[in-house]
Scaffold this active site. Structure first.
Site, PDB file in Angstrom:
ATOM      1  N   HIS A 101       0.847  -1.192   0.000  1.00 43.78           N
ATOM      2  CA  HIS A 101       0.000   0.000   0.000  1.00 43.78           C
ATOM      3  C   HIS A 101       0.885   1.246   0.000  1.00 43.78           C
ATOM      4  CE1 HIS A 101      -3.353   2.614   0.628  1.00 43.78           C
ATOM      5  NE2 HIS A 101      -2.892   3.058   1.774  1.00 43.78           N
ATOM      6  N   ASP A 130       0.886   5.145  -0.115  1.00 47.17           N
ATOM      7  CA  ASP A 130       0.146   6.403   0.013  1.00 47.17           C
ATOM      8  C   ASP A 130       0.820   7.497  -0.815  1.00 47.17           C
ATOM      9  OD1 ASP A 130      -1.972   5.908   2.075  1.00 47.17           O
ATOM     10  OD2 ASP A 130      -0.233   5.358   3.284  1.00 47.17           O
ATOM     11  N   ASP A 188      -7.875   1.284   2.425  1.00 43.43           N
ATOM     12  CA  ASP A 188      -7.515   2.291   3.419  1.00 43.43           C
ATOM     13  C   ASP A 188      -8.425   3.497   3.534  1.00 43.43           C
ATOM     14  OD1 ASP A 188      -5.835   2.920   5.533  1.00 43.43           O
ATOM     15  OD2 ASP A 188      -4.434   4.060   4.310  1.00 43.43           O
ATOM     16  N   ASP A 227       1.788  -1.192   4.486  1.00 36.66           N
ATOM     17  CA  ASP A 227       2.241   0.067   3.912  1.00 36.66           C
ATOM     18  C   ASP A 227       3.689  -0.043   3.438  1.00 36.66           C
ATOM     19  OD1 ASP A 227      -0.204   1.017   4.646  1.00 36.66           O
ATOM     20  OD2 ASP A 227       0.509   2.307   6.259  1.00 36.66           O
ATOM     21  N   HIS A 261      -6.748   9.450   0.102  1.00 39.96           N
ATOM     22  CA  HIS A 261      -7.417   9.376   1.404  1.00 39.96           C
ATOM     23  C   HIS A 261      -6.606   9.957   2.560  1.00 39.96           C
ATOM     24  CE1 HIS A 261      -5.332   5.465   0.732  1.00 39.96           C
ATOM     25  NE2 HIS A 261      -4.930   5.664   1.970  1.00 39.96           N
TER      26      HIS A 261
END
Length: 982
Positions: free
Chosen positions: A159, A161, A273, A411, A561
């Site tokens: 993941h 971000d 998420d 993450d 997000h």
């Protein structure tokens, strides 16, 4: 303003062309005046020639049809043309099926589960479930897989971000580019290895840096099914604050780049998420051709309730859909998080032992439960596989089928070859052992989402998992249908994630400004390319295309997000803000130059694309975190200024518009130089010691055609028009004497109340505190609407969480300044209230308009200027509350992404913060008599109805928490809340 306005400096008559041509709608007309009739010499024709010419199209059509029939008769019906693009596109088109309409006996749409029913049924007691804290002690008999073996798909993922603790570029340079390099190298070693990737913002950045060999290797991994692109959006967008326009933009931007570059169109969505899920997202994904969704962050009590009845996989249906046309299959993950300890099964202490990146020697923390992963060998593989398979079996009992999904990641995982090899190597040994023992009735392997959903659907076709009386869906049999959304999210105890609905409201407002500016620019671009036939129309937009793409991507990036949610660190927010600010400036420059081209005032020989524009935006920002400033029009004696209004909507707009001017003695003329009635009033500001800026606001009623431009002129002298009518000012103030601005006349307010009104309604205010008290309609019917401004004290709140200590307390005292402004077009009450702080954290204006039979006349506009910029406001959350006499019975409605409304109910069994919901643009309460009180917002905020007749909206918050899920940030908000009473 609801549409774009641009101003330019000119003398009277200098821009006469601006009033014609494009002054009407930008839509093309049926006939073009530029095409002149051409005189041709007559010539003799025979009767046959005349017949052929007169019936040419009929004859040609008949011959074409005859040729087509002969071709079909000889060769048959041809098959579809195939290519990698067409093949991938067709793979995301759902199979046609017969639609059915199902309703309950009471007439409501038939659906098996609604989120309202879940909330009504659940007691929200947060019972300790043992190893699975939010569930129960999961067991199984052992014979569940004798008829249908357990098929386990372990799905590796990382993941990434696009901004959170680091900026998107910092994350890329330090982690994401290495992760993508690792994926390409490690998957290429073994065809049994699989992986999924979601964020196109990182993949596009990597693709630009990658060598042709790496690009080809990644493309090959996608083609052979080892690497699946899931979602394919620019980011994994937030679903509470984002507007549906921005959601579509970010998904389209990522998917278009992916299809154009690699030839892939995803059909499975992966959203692990976002902090809660909107049914609007399900609708949009379905309409875009997606077939399956995966979600994770939903209320832990809802997960438990769904798991108890094996309803974690369902068909998500829109609440209005009677024909099952919006159905999309959803897999909900059952446990606390998407990390490895919370994905292999219900016991995180055991699952953590199979996160082989936590072995000693790697950078990740060891398992907090005390037992750590060890290398899998032939000596321990039986014991390790048995323990892991036990977790898989327990997890599978929460679902209906014997096809099981096991995400493997966290993450920014798989950052190095050593880490990836540790995961792939150890799991392959475990898989080989499980697969070599038929008595285990299990098969485990690496997979993608496509592998999982394909196998699950095949099993559902073979085995009927439908329950008696279950409505289900015609799309995938064996699963329940569900409608509703999943807000507000709670991950544990009383931790409700409703704070991020309001965190960093300033940037939430900038997001909306960029959205509508981008939309306006795209429309102008389409007219330049489609309907303007001058050379300049083709050259100019082509040279700007890359900046338009950059604006789309900067808007898309902020939908992440941790972007629009306001939950990123300060320097990351600065990066988001700077990107949006740059794009806003670029778009405004483009639109100002595009107006010149469309109006014919920009000539190719006179101006290059780099030359300054004749027009400039009426509202400008000096930097990324600065308040927007209205650029004043300096109407000098004998001069005029051109104001161009652009309407990007498909309806004619009639409303009162406002610009800021430096002089009060001016007039307004339309494009035909006809006088227009106007009003002038003083410009006010958020300053206790100096309420007036010395400038003026000019109002007039404008009519702008659909998708069109309209020209108006601001003139000082030399015209036979009445000057703008001066507003009448009344005040109640601590100032003595009151500093009445020139050239207005001021009088003191008498009595305890004051009013402003138009044809449709009268608003009554309390002079002592400057707050609204009631609204009286044109028939004399009164509705109590008591405005209250309050503060929550919330030392435990954070960027994500809202955890107040008790109820909000009113902060407005008697005193302060109140000013009423009355005129032909606008009436306004401005209040700078007295509070316990020397500098009030809020000032506000309430306006009603008299445009004459316009929609604007029916609403009340309330503008709140909020500044929580001092340490005195630490751990404070500012709200406005409207206390009405409407009997809404604890029910209210808020919108989802500006697309649809969702019913909300206030429950005593959950805490105050759990009764707060996202309000991207609208909320209302409604009484049993049909009377409705609606509040619209120009940005995303949080809303609640904590008592009967109340509608409460959080405007801003300033918090000091700095834990893992919280961040320190100063805030500044400027918002407009038009509301209506029906």
């Amino acid at each position: 303003m609801p549409f774009s306005s641009y101003i330019g400096n000119t003398r009277r008559g200098a821009s006469a062309s601006a009033g014609g041509g494009w002054g009407q709608s930008l839509l093309p007309t049926a006939l073009s005046k530029s095409k002149l009739a051409i005189n041709r010499k007559p010539r003799k024709r025979t009767v046959l020639v005349n017949f052929l010419f007169a019936n040419f199209f009929v004859i040609a059509l008949a011959v074409s049809l005859l040729f087509l029939l002969l071709t079909l008769f000889h060769f048959g019906v041809p098959g579809p043309i195939s290519s990698r693009f067409l093949a991938s596109r067709s793979s995301r088109i759902a199979k046609p099926r017969k639609t059915t309409t199902r309703r309950h006996a009471n007439g409501s749409l038939a659906v098996d589960i609604t989120t309202k029913d879940l909330y009504d049924r659940i007691e929200f007691k947060d019972v300790d479930g043992g190893p699975w804290k939010q569930g129960w002690q999961v067991t199984y008999k052992g014979d569940e897989w004798e008829k249908e073996r357990l098929k386990i798909f372990v799905v590796p993922h990382s993941h990434n971000d696009p901004g959170w603790k680091l900026t998107v570029e910092e994350y890329y340079q330090r982690q994401s580019r290495h992760i993508l390099d690792t994926i390409v190298e490690t998957l290429s070693k073994d065809s049994r290895r699989k992986f999924i990737w979601e964020e196109m913002s990182y993949l596009e950045r990597w693709w630009r840096d990658a060598s042709p060999n790496k690009q080809e290797a990644l493309s090959n991994l996608i083609k052979n099914g080892q690497l699946e692109i899931v979602g394919g959006g620019w980011v994994m967008n937030d679903e509470a604050n984002s507007h549906y326009f921005a959601i579509i933009e970010q998904i389209a931007e990522g998917n278009m780049w992916l299809n154009d570059t690699i030839g892939v169109i995803p059909k499975n969505s992966w959203a692990i998420d976002p902090f809660g899920y909107s049914s609007t997202m399900a609708y949009l994904l379905k309409r875009m051709g997606f077939e399956n969704m995966l979600i994770q962050r939903t209320h832990y009590e809802l997960k438990k309730e769904l798991a108890l009845h094996k309803n974690l996989e369902y068909i998500w249906r829109q609440s209005w859909d009677a024909m099952e046309t919006t159905d999309i299959f959803v897999h909900m993950m059952p446990f606390y998080s998407y990390d490895i300890p919370h994905t292999c099964g219900p016991e995180p202490a055991i699952c953590c032992q199979f996160d082989f990146a936590r072995m000693r020697g790697f950078k990740y923390e060891l398992c907090p439960w005390g037992k750590h992963p060890v290398e899998t060998t032939q000596e321990n593989v039986q014991e390790r596989a048995s323990k892991l398979l036990d977790q898989y079996r327990k997890k599978s009992t929460l679902y209906r089928t014997n096809t099981l999904l096991i995400p493997l990641g966290d993450d920014f995982r798989f950052i190095s070859i050593d880490e990836a090899e540790a995961q792939f190597r150890n799991y392959q040994v475990l898989f080989d052992h499980i697969n070599s023992n038929p008595s285990l009735n299990a098969e485990a392997k690496f997979g993608t989402l496509e592998d999982y959903f394909t196998t699950l659907r095949e099993e559902a076709d073979r085995v009927n998992y439908s329950l008696p009386g279950e409505v289900g869906s015609g799309q995938v049999v064996g699963f329940p249908s569900l409608s509703g959304d999943f807000f507000t999210y709670a991950d544990r105890q009383q931790d409700y994630w409703s704070g991020y609905y309001v965190s960093r409201p300033f940037f939430k407002a900038v997001d909306r400004v960029l959205e509508h500016t981008l939309r306006g620019a795209e429309i102008m671009m389409s007219f330049l390319l489609g309907y303007c036939h001058r050379v300049q129309c083709e050259k100019f937009p082509t040279s700007f295309a890359f900046k338009l793409t950059a604006a789309r991507r900067n808007l898309a990036l902020f939908q992440h997000h941790d972007g629009v949610t306001g939950t990123a660190k300060d320097h990351v927010v600065q990066d988001y803000g700077t990107r949006m600010h740059t794009s806003l400036q670029d778009l405004q420059i483009f639109m100002s130059k595009a107006i010149e081209v469309l109006l014919g005032t920009r000539h190719e020989k006179e101006k290059s694309d780099q030359s300054p524009s004749f027009f400039e935006a009426e509202q400008v920002r000096s930097k990324y975190d600065a308040h927007p400033v209205h650029k004043p029009i300096a109407a000098r004696e004998g001069n005029s200024h051109t104001v161009i209004l652009f309407n990007p909507s498909e309806q004619v707009r009639e409303e009162v518009v406002t610009v800021v001017v430096n002089r009060a003695e001016i007039s307004v003329l339309d494009s035909n130089w006809t006088c227009v009635t106007s009003q002038i009033s003083p410009e006010l500001q958020h300053d206790r010691t100096k309420l007036f800026t010395g400038r003026h606001r000019l109002h007039w009623k404008a009519t702008i055609p659909a998708l069109g431009l309209r020209t108006y002129y601001i003139v000082n002298g030399n015209v036979e028009c009445e000057k703008a009518t001066q507003s009448k000012l009344k005040y109640a103030s601590e100032f003595d004497p009151f500093p009445c601005p020139s050239p207005y006349t001021c009088s003191k307010l008498d009595g305890d109340v004051t009013e402003i009104r138009n044809e449709h309604q009268t608003l009554v205010f309390d002079v002592k505190n400057g707050l609204l008290q009631k609204i009286v309609d044109r028939n004399g019917v009164e509705t109590v609407v008591r405005e209250e401004i309050g503060m929550y004290t919330s030392p435990d709140s954070g960027a994500y969480l809202f955890k107040p200590k008790g109820q909000a307390q009113p902060i407005v005292k008697q005193g302060g300044h109140i000013l009423t402004s009355e005129g032909l077009l606008v009436q306004e009450v401005f209040s700078y209230p007295k509070t316990r702080w020397e500098k009030s954290p809020i000032s506000h204006s309430t306006r009603v308009y008299t445009g004459g039979d316009t929609l604007q006349d029916l609403v009340v506009e309330m503008e709140y200027h909020v500044e929580l910029v001092d340490e005195a406001f630490d751990d404070q959350e500012l709200i406005v509350r409207y206390k009405t006499d409407i009997d809404n019975k604890n029910v209210f409605y808020s919108d989802l992404n500006g697309f649809q409304m969702s019913r909300r109910e206030t429950y005593d069994k959950i805490p105050l913060q759990g009764n707060y919901y996202p309000m991207p643009s609208l909320a209302f309460i409604q009484g049993s008599n049909g009377q409705r009180f609606s509040v619209h917002s120009r940005q995303s905020l949080g809303v609640a109805s904590l008592k009967d007749g109340w509608l409460e909206i959080m405007l801003d918050r300033r918090l000091n928490q700095t834990s893992q899920y919280q961040t320190l940030f100063p805030t500044l908000a400027l918002g407009t809340l038009p509301f209506s009473l029906r």
